[in-house]
Design a protein around this motif. Structure first.
Motif, short mmCIF file in Angstrom:
data_model
loop_
_atom_site.label_atom_id
_atom_site.label_comp_id
_atom_site.label_asym_id
_atom_site.label_seq_id
_atom_site.Cartn_x
_atom_site.Cartn_y
_atom_site.Cartn_z
N MET A 1 0.85 -1.19 0.00
CA MET A 1 0.00 0.00 0.00
C MET A 1 0.88 1.25 0.00
SD MET A 1 -3.01 1.07 2.63
CE MET A 1 -2.33 2.34 3.67
N SER A 2 0.57 2.16 -0.86
CA SER A 2 1.35 3.39 -0.97
C SER A 2 0.76 4.48 -0.08
CB SER A 2 1.35 3.87 -2.42
OG SER A 2 1.97 5.13 -2.51
N ASP A 3 1.63 5.21 0.57
CA ASP A 3 1.18 6.33 1.39
C ASP A 3 1.06 7.63 0.58
OD1 ASP A 3 0.99 4.81 3.68
OD2 ASP A 3 3.06 5.20 4.28
N TRP A 4 1.40 7.55 -0.70
CA TRP A 4 1.29 8.73 -1.56
C TRP A 4 -0.14 8.84 -2.05
CZ3 TRP A 4 5.10 12.20 -2.08
CH2 TRP A 4 6.38 11.81 -1.67
N GLN A 5 -0.71 10.03 -1.87
CA GLN A 5 -2.09 10.27 -2.27
C GLN A 5 -2.11 11.21 -3.48
OE1 GLN A 5 -3.86 11.99 1.19
NE2 GLN A 5 -3.54 10.17 2.43
N PRO A 6 -2.90 10.88 -4.51
CA PRO A 6 -2.99 11.79 -5.66
C PRO A 6 -3.70 13.09 -5.25
CG PRO A 6 -4.52 9.95 -5.90
CD PRO A 6 -3.74 9.71 -4.65
N GLN A 7 -3.07 14.18 -5.55
CA GLN A 7 -3.62 15.51 -5.26
C GLN A 7 -3.34 16.41 -6.46
OE1 GLN A 7 -4.87 16.65 -1.84
NE2 GLN A 7 -5.27 14.46 -2.01
N PHE A 8 -3.90 17.61 -6.42
CA PHE A 8 -3.63 18.58 -7.47
C PHE A 8 -3.06 19.85 -6.84
CE2 PHE A 8 -6.31 15.63 -9.52
CZ PHE A 8 -5.88 15.63 -10.84
N LEU A 9 -2.04 20.37 -7.47
CA LEU A 9 -1.39 21.59 -7.02
C LEU A 9 -1.75 22.70 -8.01
CD1 LEU A 9 0.68 23.23 -5.32
CD2 LEU A 9 2.44 22.39 -6.90
N TYR A 10 -2.41 23.72 -7.51
CA TYR A 10 -2.74 24.90 -8.31
C TYR A 10 -1.81 26.02 -7.87
CZ TYR A 10 -7.04 22.58 -9.71
OH TYR A 10 -7.94 21.70 -10.22
N ILE A 37 -11.72 30.30 -1.76
CA ILE A 37 -11.16 28.98 -2.09
C ILE A 37 -11.44 28.00 -0.96
CG2 ILE A 37 -9.03 27.68 -2.46
CD1 ILE A 37 -7.94 30.26 -3.87
N LEU A 38 -11.17 28.40 0.27
CA LEU A 38 -11.40 27.50 1.41
C LEU A 38 -12.88 27.19 1.59
CD1 LEU A 38 -8.87 28.75 4.10
CD2 LEU A 38 -8.84 26.57 2.87
N SER A 39 -13.73 28.18 1.37
CA SER A 39 -15.16 27.98 1.52
C SER A 39 -15.68 26.96 0.49
CB SER A 39 -15.90 29.31 1.34
OG SER A 39 -17.28 29.11 1.31
N GLU A 40 -15.19 27.05 -0.72
CA GLU A 40 -15.66 26.16 -1.78
C GLU A 40 -15.02 24.77 -1.68
OE1 GLU A 40 -17.76 24.63 -4.83
OE2 GLU A 40 -18.09 26.58 -3.89
N VAL A 74 -10.34 17.92 -7.72
CA VAL A 74 -9.96 18.63 -8.94
C VAL A 74 -11.18 19.21 -9.67
CG1 VAL A 74 -9.94 16.58 -10.42
CG2 VAL A 74 -8.50 18.54 -10.99
N GLU A 75 -12.29 18.50 -9.68
CA GLU A 75 -13.46 19.01 -10.40
C GLU A 75 -13.99 20.29 -9.78
OE1 GLU A 75 -16.43 16.02 -11.11
OE2 GLU A 75 -14.92 14.58 -11.78
N ARG A 76 -14.13 20.30 -8.46
CA ARG A 76 -14.62 21.52 -7.80
C ARG A 76 -13.61 22.65 -7.94
NH1 ARG A 76 -16.71 19.99 -1.98
NH2 ARG A 76 -16.81 22.25 -1.80
N ALA A 77 -12.31 22.34 -7.85
CA ALA A 77 -11.29 23.37 -7.99
C ALA A 77 -11.30 23.95 -9.40
CB ALA A 77 -9.92 22.80 -7.65
N ASN A 78 -11.38 23.09 -10.41
CA ASN A 78 -11.44 23.59 -11.79
C ASN A 78 -12.64 24.50 -11.99
OD1 ASN A 78 -9.18 22.12 -12.49
ND2 ASN A 78 -10.32 20.48 -13.46
N ASP A 79 -13.80 24.05 -11.52
CA ASP A 79 -15.02 24.85 -11.64
C ASP A 79 -14.87 26.19 -10.92
OD1 ASP A 79 -16.16 22.80 -13.09
OD2 ASP A 79 -17.42 22.08 -11.43
N LEU A 80 -14.28 26.17 -9.74
CA LEU A 80 -14.11 27.39 -8.96
C LEU A 80 -13.23 28.40 -9.70
CD1 LEU A 80 -14.31 29.09 -6.34
CD2 LEU A 80 -12.30 27.85 -5.53
N PHE A 81 -12.09 27.97 -10.22
CA PHE A 81 -11.19 28.91 -10.88
C PHE A 81 -11.78 29.43 -12.19
CE2 PHE A 81 -8.00 26.58 -8.22
CZ PHE A 81 -7.81 27.64 -7.35
#
Length: 122
Positions: A1-10, A37-40, A74-81
């Motif tokens: 099991m990998s401890d690396w989690q997929p995330q997105f950096l904006y 950003i934090l609210s969304e 990522v979907e909510r972040a893309n929509d937000l920006f």
């Protein structure tokens, strides 16, 4: 099991000056953007800010604020920006012609040094 989690950096790059003069209420606008950003995105979203000097052929050296956002949604972040930029909200409040947003997928490893229950008597 990998401890690396997929995330997105904006990475959001915003000029702090316009025509060689400081943007009025720049810090207040940055706080409003951070809250939006934090609210969304909420949850485990992490935001860090750093002032720097950017340099482009078109504008030359300029003071910029780099805003880093790490999120798994990522979907909510893309929509937000897209929403913030399409309404012109961000461009208007920062008095800029352009604001650059860079997105990349990264792996996040959380180093956790909190004491844990010991197993097997260790």
């Amino acid at each position: 099991m990998s401890d690396w989690q997929p995330q997105f950096l904006y990475s959001i790059i915003i000029g702090m000056e316009r025509d060689g003069k400081p943007v009025p209420d720049f810090d207040k606008s940055t706080v409003r953007l951070r809250k939006a950003i934090l609210s969304e995105l909420g949850g485990m979203t992490l935001i860090k800010m750093k002032d720097a000097i950017g340099d482009t052929k078109q504008w030359g050296p300029e003071k910029v604020r780099l805003i880093l956002v790490i999120t798994g949604d990522v979907e909510r972040a893309n929509d937000l920006f897209v929403e913030l930029s399409s309404k012109g909200n961000v461009l208007r409040q920062f008095n800029q012609e352009e604001i650059w947003v860079v997105r990349q997928q990264v792996g996040l490893f959380r180093a956790d040094f909190r004491p844990r229950a010991r197993h097997f008597g260790f």
